[in-house]
Write a protein that holds these residues in place. Structure first.
Motif, PDB file in Angstrom:
ATOM      1  N   VAL A 490      29.791  42.989  59.397  1.00 25.35           N
ATOM      2  CA  VAL A 490      28.990  44.195  59.600  1.00 25.35           C
ATOM      3  C   VAL A 490      27.528  44.009  59.217  1.00 25.35           C
ATOM      4  N   THR A 491      27.082  42.785  59.004  1.00 24.33           N
ATOM      5  CA  THR A 491      25.698  42.610  58.559  1.00 24.33           C
ATOM      6  C   THR A 491      24.681  42.961  59.629  1.00 24.33           C
ATOM      7  N   GLY A 492      25.093  43.183  60.863  1.00 24.41           N
ATOM      8  CA  GLY A 492      24.124  43.647  61.861  1.00 24.41           C
ATOM      9  C   GLY A 492      23.657  45.053  61.546  1.00 24.41           C
ATOM     10  N   PRO A 493      24.565  46.015  61.654  1.00 23.23           N
ATOM     11  CA  PRO A 493      24.175  47.406  61.404  1.00 23.23           C
ATOM     12  C   PRO A 493      23.935  47.710  59.922  1.00 23.23           C
ATOM     13  N   LEU A 494      24.566  46.988  59.031  1.00 21.56           N
ATOM     14  CA  LEU A 494      24.391  47.259  57.602  1.00 21.56           C
ATOM     15  C   LEU A 494      23.591  46.117  56.983  1.00 21.56           C
ATOM     16  N   PRO A 495      22.833  46.406  55.941  1.00 22.12           N
ATOM     17  CA  PRO A 495      22.090  45.327  55.299  1.00 22.12           C
ATOM     18  C   PRO A 495      23.053  44.313  54.681  1.00 22.12           C
ATOM     19  N   PRO A 496      22.682  43.017  54.689  1.00 18.10           N
ATOM     20  CA  PRO A 496      23.590  42.004  54.138  1.00 18.10           C
ATOM     21  C   PRO A 496      23.830  42.267  52.660  1.00 18.10           C
ATOM     22  N   THR A 497      25.030  41.934  52.229  1.00 15.93           N
ATOM     23  CA  THR A 497      25.359  42.193  50.830  1.00 15.93           C
ATOM     24  C   THR A 497      24.881  41.045  49.957  1.00 15.93           C
ATOM     25  N   SER A 498      24.504  41.392  48.755  1.00 11.44           N
ATOM     26  CA  SER A 498      24.077  40.336  47.832  1.00 11.44           C
ATOM     27  C   SER A 498      25.211  39.975  46.883  1.00 11.44           C
ATOM     28  N   VAL A 499      26.370  40.595  47.090  1.00 10.66           N
ATOM     29  CA  VAL A 499      27.502  40.271  46.225  1.00 10.66           C
ATOM     30  C   VAL A 499      28.142  38.991  46.744  1.00 10.66           C
ATOM     31  N   GLY A 500      28.256  38.017  45.879  1.00 12.36           N
ATOM     32  CA  GLY A 500      28.737  36.710  46.304  1.00 12.36           C
ATOM     33  C   GLY A 500      30.225  36.692  46.578  1.00 12.36           C
ATOM     34  N   HIS A 501      30.697  35.618  47.179  1.00 16.59           N
ATOM     35  CA  HIS A 501      32.114  35.462  47.463  1.00 16.59           C
ATOM     36  C   HIS A 501      32.837  34.765  46.318  1.00 16.59           C
ATOM     37  N   GLU A 502      32.100  34.420  45.270  1.00 17.31           N
ATOM     38  CA  GLU A 502      32.710  33.591  44.213  1.00 17.31           C
ATOM     39  C   GLU A 502      33.843  34.352  43.530  1.00 17.31           C
ATOM     40  N   SER A 503      34.898  33.639  43.221  1.00 18.42           N
ATOM     41  CA  SER A 503      36.046  34.290  42.594  1.00 18.42           C
ATOM     42  C   SER A 503      35.959  34.169  41.072  1.00 18.42           C
ATOM     43  N   GLY A 504      35.191  33.188  40.572  1.00 24.58           N
ATOM     44  CA  GLY A 504      35.051  33.059  39.127  1.00 24.58           C
ATOM     45  C   GLY A 504      36.248  32.395  38.474  1.00 24.58           C
ATOM     46  N   GLY A 505      37.079  31.770  39.276  1.00 23.02           N
ATOM     47  CA  GLY A 505      38.217  31.055  38.702  1.00 23.02           C
ATOM     48  C   GLY A 505      39.300  31.998  38.213  1.00 23.02           C
ATOM     49  N   LEU A 506      40.320  31.422  37.661  1.00 19.42           N
ATOM     50  CA  LEU A 506      41.461  32.216  37.198  1.00 19.42           C
ATOM     51  C   LEU A 506      41.058  33.206  36.121  1.00 19.42           C
ATOM     52  N   PHE A 507      40.182  32.740  35.244  1.00 18.53           N
ATOM     53  CA  PHE A 507      39.752  33.611  34.162  1.00 18.53           C
ATOM     54  C   PHE A 507      39.002  34.821  34.715  1.00 18.53           C
ATOM     55  N   GLY A 508      38.134  34.540  35.717  1.00 17.61           N
ATOM     56  CA  GLY A 508      37.387  35.640  36.357  1.00 17.61           C
ATOM     57  C   GLY A 508      38.339  36.644  36.961  1.00 17.61           C
ATOM     58  N   ILE A 509      39.381  36.137  37.627  1.00 17.26           N
ATOM     59  CA  ILE A 509      40.372  37.033  38.232  1.00 17.26           C
ATOM     60  C   ILE A 509      41.039  37.884  37.168  1.00 17.26           C
ATOM     61  N   PHE A 510      41.357  37.230  36.060  1.00 11.32           N
ATOM     62  CA  PHE A 510      42.025  37.951  34.979  1.00 11.32           C
ATOM     63  C   PHE A 510      41.114  39.056  34.430  1.00 11.32           C
ATOM     64  N   ILE A 511      39.842  38.696  34.208  1.00 14.81           N
ATOM     65  CA  ILE A 511      38.889  39.694  33.690  1.00 14.81           C
ATOM     66  C   ILE A 511      38.753  40.843  34.673  1.00 14.81           C
ATOM     67  N   GLY A 512      38.678  40.479  35.961  1.00 11.23           N
ATOM     68  CA  GLY A 512      38.532  41.503  36.996  1.00 11.23           C
ATOM     69  C   GLY A 512      39.721  42.435  37.031  1.00 11.23           C
ATOM     70  N   SER A 513      40.912  41.901  36.783  1.00 11.76           N
ATOM     71  CA  SER A 513      42.120  42.719  36.843  1.00 11.76           C
ATOM     72  C   SER A 513      42.385  43.462  35.544  1.00 11.76           C
ATOM     73  N   LEU A 514      41.606  43.129  34.525  1.00 17.04           N
ATOM     74  CA  LEU A 514      41.916  43.639  33.191  1.00 17.04           C
ATOM     75  C   LEU A 514      41.985  45.165  33.102  1.00 17.04           C
ATOM     76  N   PRO A 515      41.020  45.901  33.670  1.00 16.47           N
ATOM     77  CA  PRO A 515      41.125  47.374  33.563  1.00 16.47           C
ATOM     78  C   PRO A 515      42.441  47.887  34.129  1.00 16.47           C
ATOM     79  N   GLY A 516      42.836  47.326  35.271  1.00 18.95           N
ATOM     80  CA  GLY A 516      44.076  47.742  35.900  1.00 18.95           C
ATOM     81  C   GLY A 516      45.270  47.413  35.038  1.00 18.95           C
ATOM     82  N   ILE A 517      45.294  46.189  34.538  1.00 20.05           N
ATOM     83  CA  ILE A 517      46.427  45.765  33.706  1.00 20.05           C
ATOM     84  C   ILE A 517      46.518  46.646  32.465  1.00 20.05           C
ATOM     85  N   PHE A 518      45.370  46.917  31.881  1.00 18.39           N
ATOM     86  CA  PHE A 518      45.337  47.727  30.667  1.00 18.39           C
ATOM     87  C   PHE A 518      45.870  49.140  30.947  1.00 18.39           C
ATOM     88  N   GLY A 519      45.411  49.731  32.025  1.00 14.54           N
ATOM     89  CA  GLY A 519      45.854  51.084  32.370  1.00 14.54           C
ATOM     90  C   GLY A 519      47.349  51.139  32.606  1.00 14.54           C
TER      91      GLY A 519
END
Lengths: 630, 552
Positions: A490-519
């Motif tokens: 969608v980068t034609g009609p919408l401005p390109p995103t500056s959020v990267g595709h990086e996953s941050g490794g397993l630890f990053g995934i864990f940190i990202g999932s942490l709020p959900g896991i905690f809840g």
């Protein structure tokens, strides 16, 4: 070009024709209604897919349906053609509307099978799809507005579908009126944009040279007007209280209109008009704060709900708030990703809830459910994975889009927001924990433990479980299949995103999932492992619980701030002003006539005919004077 | 066009002749049979009028490049300068078409003859004729006569067959409109008087005329004189439209008149006010209209909100419709006040659209009232299941009343809003509040009527759901409303050139433009007027008038 034209028209016309056909056929053979309506949406879906394969971020198709109206004077001509515009942004929206829409249509054929009004139901539902497609395909703001009002109308009709219940009918009216308040914003924006830019075409309005014509002093007003429109349709503060009430409609309606498609129209509008929204940096700032407040209010309100549909409704409001967070920081494609994944898991949640309600004989109170996992395993599994998805746990769909939103918040360069990024991020994380908590709570109360109701629920028929299962699968895989391709697509009609595709490794995934896991862990602890501590917590938070239960008294506040003053003012206008005009005027008019009459001939008899005669005599007298002069 | 055949006069005469036949007691002895015959007869007459109107218009625009303009002149009182000048241009055509359609719909509606009997049909036809006359006349005096005569059929019908307070309502209606129109008569005489000198300039004497185009071309009134004369016209039109707060007659008239008469009145009478301002006031009093513009815009916007608010607290359906009319016509007044091409075109479109929607709402609600034996909204409820066809059509017409896109009302309101924003942003924004309130009272009325649980009723079932002629009428009106909403172009193409001509003396863009930028097109108006006036000397006269003006 002709082929694309045809397909593009077909996308809209198929459900429109389907609407009429399903009503006419469904009146005679109720079973046909669902088949015809689903078929129409399928045709639309296939046409969309065919178009989608040919469209790229830089290409778009245009198809002219009608020239609608042109008024040309010597000044600038005012012309409003009904043109459809298919670019990568519309493509994504169309795929969701027709794809998820088709699944929900199929499900509805089972859910509504025994309803008397099934023909009417599918006619409205197909009409909704057509209106929604016009909304996302419109090439100019007025055409978008046709769809915008069309979906509002269908939403009104479907919320009040069981109209013999006055409360349901009132919920429909409430939705319509609150949306109408938003529509005023839409109209104001159109009036301003036409006055200063001279066009309402969305492609023109994305050009900087055109937008530069908006006077600096009005940039804020234009942007905010559009956002007001979005708050109505997408249930943001202060126009959000209609959405929980909209749960009066049949559950497939809630899934389709009030979760997956219509309520995301506000996000679509923001994305489509992002040039206008960003004219004044104060507008995105307002959007972000409103979004954050909405997300927080709705998430905490959901904590205290016992009606399964109400939980899902507030969760929708809250997730819409998350999407607007991304809009506020200028990451429209990220918002769009959440629209997509949300459509999958929320539609799945609603449809699962619908199956449960269907099997529990229209029982919606979770306190009288429980233990349904054993009786309805497929439904339970689907609800379960969708709960994980909405909680934002890797690798489920919601993780990717939610994670991208968190990433997006930190990238903002908006001068009004930059100093508060930490606060915004922190609050958003807290809301994410809440989301996971109340969704896990609803899963536990509905599917675990032992059954507390009186019915005999068992698994729903295949026509209902199959769509739910497909949506469940999408809720699992939607993230890594779609999300990153979408941001690029969608980068034609919408401005390109500056959020990267990086996953941050397993630890990053864990940190990202942490709020959900905690809840989820918290919910599991309180509701399964240590129910007594839940009561302790409850006692501590009891004043808050009341606040949450009543959605921060939003309805009451609106009532005091808007509804009652308007009512009162109307009463005053009628009794104190109008009655006097109407009743007093008779006397006043009479005395004027009397005065004139006495003055001219002193022969007032009070008879009407005298006055008439008098008038003509006066005219005759004047004419004789004229003749003399001549 | 066949020479010697005066089509426009026929258009006005046919309904009257038809009405005379209705009063003839000679075609059936029994009253019911008589009424049935009368209904069929007046149906045929009004259909014939409609066909004739369309035929005239068709013949008038044989070439698509030609703008519709059929005119007729025949002397009436030549010594006084009063002639039967009739003009069918785009502006009068749409209003005449509305008149014919509304009359036809009202007559065709009830499959049972009106309880009022044969003479009611006669009155309705007379009403049609006078309204057509008002829309066609371009001689000020003739217009005034029709403007006054229009009241009679409504008054008589109301006084004879109206509700319990009919006499009071009729009296108030009469007083209001007459007191309102006397200033107009004085203004007409004043305009003629002031212009006579300029008109007679070439021959060295004075010359009287009531012809709109001659008067407009000679342009003899100074701005101050325009204010004096314009106010007289404005009062008459403001009462008729009505503009708040001169609407005192309206609620009672709408409440007390018999069903069909109320529908006819609501759909057409107010439109004469809107039409009159556009037709007569812009060409005659351009300076006054610029001066009054902001006040009119304000009155319109306030009317939109005020009407909607008062409508919200009504329990009587007819009162609700009355105040909603005030609200919807407020948009027209707003557009007229701003006076931009777009806004006025929108105002005309909105007026026509409102006529169609209103007559439809009156007829369908009339059905409900008849069935329930009451007009109290709170005692309706749960009717959707009992009368599904009515419920369907009422939904369609309610949607149209709320002005959702693809209905005619949306086109009108949207053009007015877009066209007014530049000239009066504040008042336009205020009027938008009415958009929300309009949804509230319309949907509330629908909810209270159709939704909710079914109620126990006594004797209500005796009147069935809509059927036969009623369904045809409702479907035709719905089709017209949707057609105008989806394909408004042909109608707009008819209206726009006529509106442009009417506004020839106004600065382009109306209020949005500073007064100094007068249009360079004033001569085109004179060209148009050329065909209307009896002499070809008009332009010389105009020049003379202007010179005099500057000398003064």
């Amino acid at each position: 070009m002709a082929g694309e034209d045809l397909r593009l028209s077909l996308v809209v016309l198929a459900p429109l024709i389907g609407s009429i056909l399903s009503y006419l056929l469904g009146r005679r053979v109720p079973k046909l209604a669902g088949i015809v309506a689903s078929g129409a949406v399928l045709v639309s879906f296939v046409a969309t897919v065919l178009l989608w394969r040919e469209v790229s971020p830089t290409t778009a198709f245009t198809s002219s349906l009608s020239s609608w109206l042109t008024v040309s004077f010597q000044g600038a001509p005012f012309s409003l053609p009904i043109d459809l515009y298919f670019d990568s942004l519309s493509a994504v929206m169309c795929l969701i509307v027709t794809g998820v829409g088709f699944l929900i249509h199929v499900y509805s054929a089972g859910y509504m099978a025994h309803d008397k009004g099934i023909a009417r139901f599918f006619a409205y539902l197909n009409l909704f799809i057509a209106a929604m497609l016009i909304l996302v395909l419109g090439k100019s703001l007025p055409v978008i507005f046709i769809g915008w009002e069309g979906v509002g109308l269908c939403s009104y009709l479907l919320i009040g579908f069981w109209y013999t219940n006055t409360e349901y009918a009132k919920a429909g009216r409430k939705a319509f009126v609150m949306n109408r308040i938003g529509d005023v914003g839409f109209i104001v924006a159109m009036a301003l944009l036409f006055t200063y830019c001279g066009t309402l075409d969305v492609v023109e309005l994305s050009k900087e040279s055109v937008l530069a014509r908006v006077p600096a002093g009005l940039a804020f007003l234009v942007g905010i007007s559009l956002f007001v429109a979005a708050t109505g349709k997408s249930a943001q503060i202060p126009l959000f209280t209609w959405l929980p009430d909209a749960m009066a409609g049949p559950t497939p309606v809630s899934a389709l209109i009030h979760a997956a498609t219509m309520v995301t129209a506000g996000i679509y509008l923001m994305g489509r008009m992002h040039g206008v929204v960003e004219l004044d940096p104060a507008v995105p700032a307002v959007i972000l704060w409103v979004a954050l407040a909405t997300a927080a209010v709705a998430a905490t309100t959901a904590l205290a709900q016992n009606d399964i549909k109400k939980v899902l409704a507030y969760s929708t409001v809250s997730q819409l708030g998350f999407m607007f967070l991304a809009v506020g920081v200028g990451q429209y494609s990220v918002a769009l990703c959440h629209v997509v994944t949300h459509a999958f898991f929320k539609a799945c949640l609603f449809l699962s809830a619908g199956s449960v309600i269907h099997e529990c004989h229209h029982e919606q109170d979770m306190r009288r459910m429980g233990g349904l996992a054993k009786k309805m395993p497929i439904t339970a599994a689907c609800y379960g994975v969708s709960t994980l998805a909405i909680a934002g746990i890797c690798p489920f769909a919601g993780y990717y889009s939610k994670h991208a939103i968190f990433g997006a918040i930190s990238t903002t360069t908006n001068p009004f927001l930059h100093p508060y990024i930490g606060l915004v991020g922190g609050l958003a994380t807290a809301i994410a924990v809440c989301t996971a908590f109340y969704m896990a709570r609803s899963f536990i109360m509905t599917f675990l433990g032992s059954y507390r109701g009186e019915g005999h629920p068992h698994e729903a028929p295949v026509v209902m479980t199959a769509p739910v299962a497909i949506l469940g699968v999408l809720a699992v895989v939607g993230g890594f299949l779609f999300v990153h391709p979408i941001t690029d697509f969608v980068t034609g009609p919408l401005p390109p995103t500056s959020v990267g595709h990086e996953s941050g490794g397993l630890f990053g995934i864990f940190i990202g999932s942490l709020p959900g896991i905690f809840g989820i862990a918290l919910a599991a602890y309180l509701f399964i492992l240590a129910p007594r501590e839940k009561d302790v917590l409850r006692a501590i938070f009891s004043p808050l619980e009341r606040l949450f239960e009543r959605k921060y008294y939003a309805d009451e506040l609106l009532d005091i701030a808007v509804v009652r003053p308007v009512d009162k003012l109307s009463g005053v206008a009628y009794r104190a002003i109008d009655q006097r005009i109407v009743e007093g005027s008779g006397g006043a008019v009479g005395s004027v006539v009397q005065a004139v009459g006495e003055l001219t001939c002193r022969m007032t008899t009070g008879q009407v005919t005298t006055y008439v005669l008098l008038m003509f005599f006066a005219a005759a007298a004047l004419f004789s004077v004229f003749s003399q002069v001549r | 066009m066949i020479t010697g055949f005066p089509p426009l006069s026929f258009l006005i005469l046919i309904p009257v002749i038809g009405a005379v036949v209705c009063y003839g007691p000679w075609f059936a002895r029994e009253r019911d049979a008589q009424a049935r015959l009368c209904r069929a007869w007046s149906l045929a007459v009004s259909a014939m009028t409609l066909v004739l109107l369309l035929a005239i218009a068709k013949a008038g625009v044989s070439d698509p490049r030609v703008v519709l303009s059929v005119s007729e002149t025949r002397p009436w009182l030549p010594s006084l300068g009063i002639n039967l000048n009739l003009l069918l241009d785009g502006l009068s055509f749409v209003f005449c078409l509305l008149t014919c359609v509304v009359t036809l719909a009202v007559i065709a509606w009830s499959s049972r003859p009106a309880e009022a009997g044969p003479s009611w049909y006669g009155l309705l036809l007379v009403g049609q004729s006078t309204v057509l006359g008002a829309f066609l006349a371009t001689d000020l005096f003739v217009f005034y006569c029709f403007f006054e005569l229009m009241l009679l059929p409504v008054l008589v019908a109301m006084a004879l067959w109206g509700g319990p307070r009919r006499l009071q309502a009729a009296l108030k209606f009469l007083l209001y409109t007459i007191v309102g129109s006397v200033p107009m008569l004085l203004s007409i005489l004043y305009v003629t008087w002031v212009s006579s000198e300029a008109l007679g300039h070439s021959s060295g004497g004075t010359k009287f005329t009531f012809d709109l185009f001659s008067l407009s071309t000679v342009n003899a009134l100074s701005p101050t004189q325009q204010i004096a004369a314009g106010l007289g016209f404005l009062v008459a039109f403001a009462v008729k439209t009505p503009i708040v707060p001169l609407h005192g007659w309206l609620p009672e008239t709408y409440r007390e008149a018999p069903h069909g008469t109320a529908a006819f009145t609501a759909a057409l009478l107010g439109k004469v006010g809107v039409y009159g301002i556009i037709r007569f006031m812009f060409p005659l009093f351009p300076d006054f209209m610029l001066l009054a513009g902001p006040y009119l815009a304000a009155a319109g916007a306030i009317g939109v909100v005020y009407g909607a608010m008062v409508a919200m607290v009504q329990r009587d359906v007819r009162s609700l419709l009355a105040y909603s009319s005030i609200s919807h016509l407020g948009f027209c007044i707003l557009g007229i006040g701003v006076a931009s091409d777009l806004a006025i075109t929108g105002a005309v479109f909105q007026a026509v659209s409102h006529g169609l929607v209103t007559v439809a709402l009156f007829l369908v609600f009339g059905k409900v009232i008849e069935r329930e034996g009451t007009r109290d909204l709170d005692s309706f409820g749960g009717l959707a299941q009992q009368i599904p066809v009515s419920a369907f059509f009422l939904m369609v017409f309610s949607i149209a009343a709320v002005a959702l896109p693809l209905t005619s009302s949306f086109v009108g309101e949207f053009l007015i809003i877009i066209g007014s924003w530049k000239g009066a942003p504040g008042w336009t924004a205020l009027a938008l509040v009415g958009v929300v309130l309009g949804a509230v009272y319309t949907l509330t009325a629908y909810l209270k009527t159709m939704f909710g649980p079914e109620r126990e009723r006594s004797g209500a079932a005796s009147i069935p759901d809509m059927r036969g002629g009623e369904v045809v009428v409702a479907a035709a009106l719905a089709a017209a409303i949707v057609f105008l909403g989806v394909f408004p172009q042909s109608t707009l193409d008819t209206i726009a050139p006529a509106v442009e001509q009417q506004l020839a003396k106004m600065p382009e863009g109306g209020l949005a433009n500073p007064r100094a930028q007068m249009r360079p097109r004033a001569s085109s108006a004179a060209d148009a007027a050329d065909t209307q006036s009896s002499e070809g000397l008009v332009q010389n006269i105009a020049l003379a008038g202007k010179q005099e003006g500057t000398a003064r």
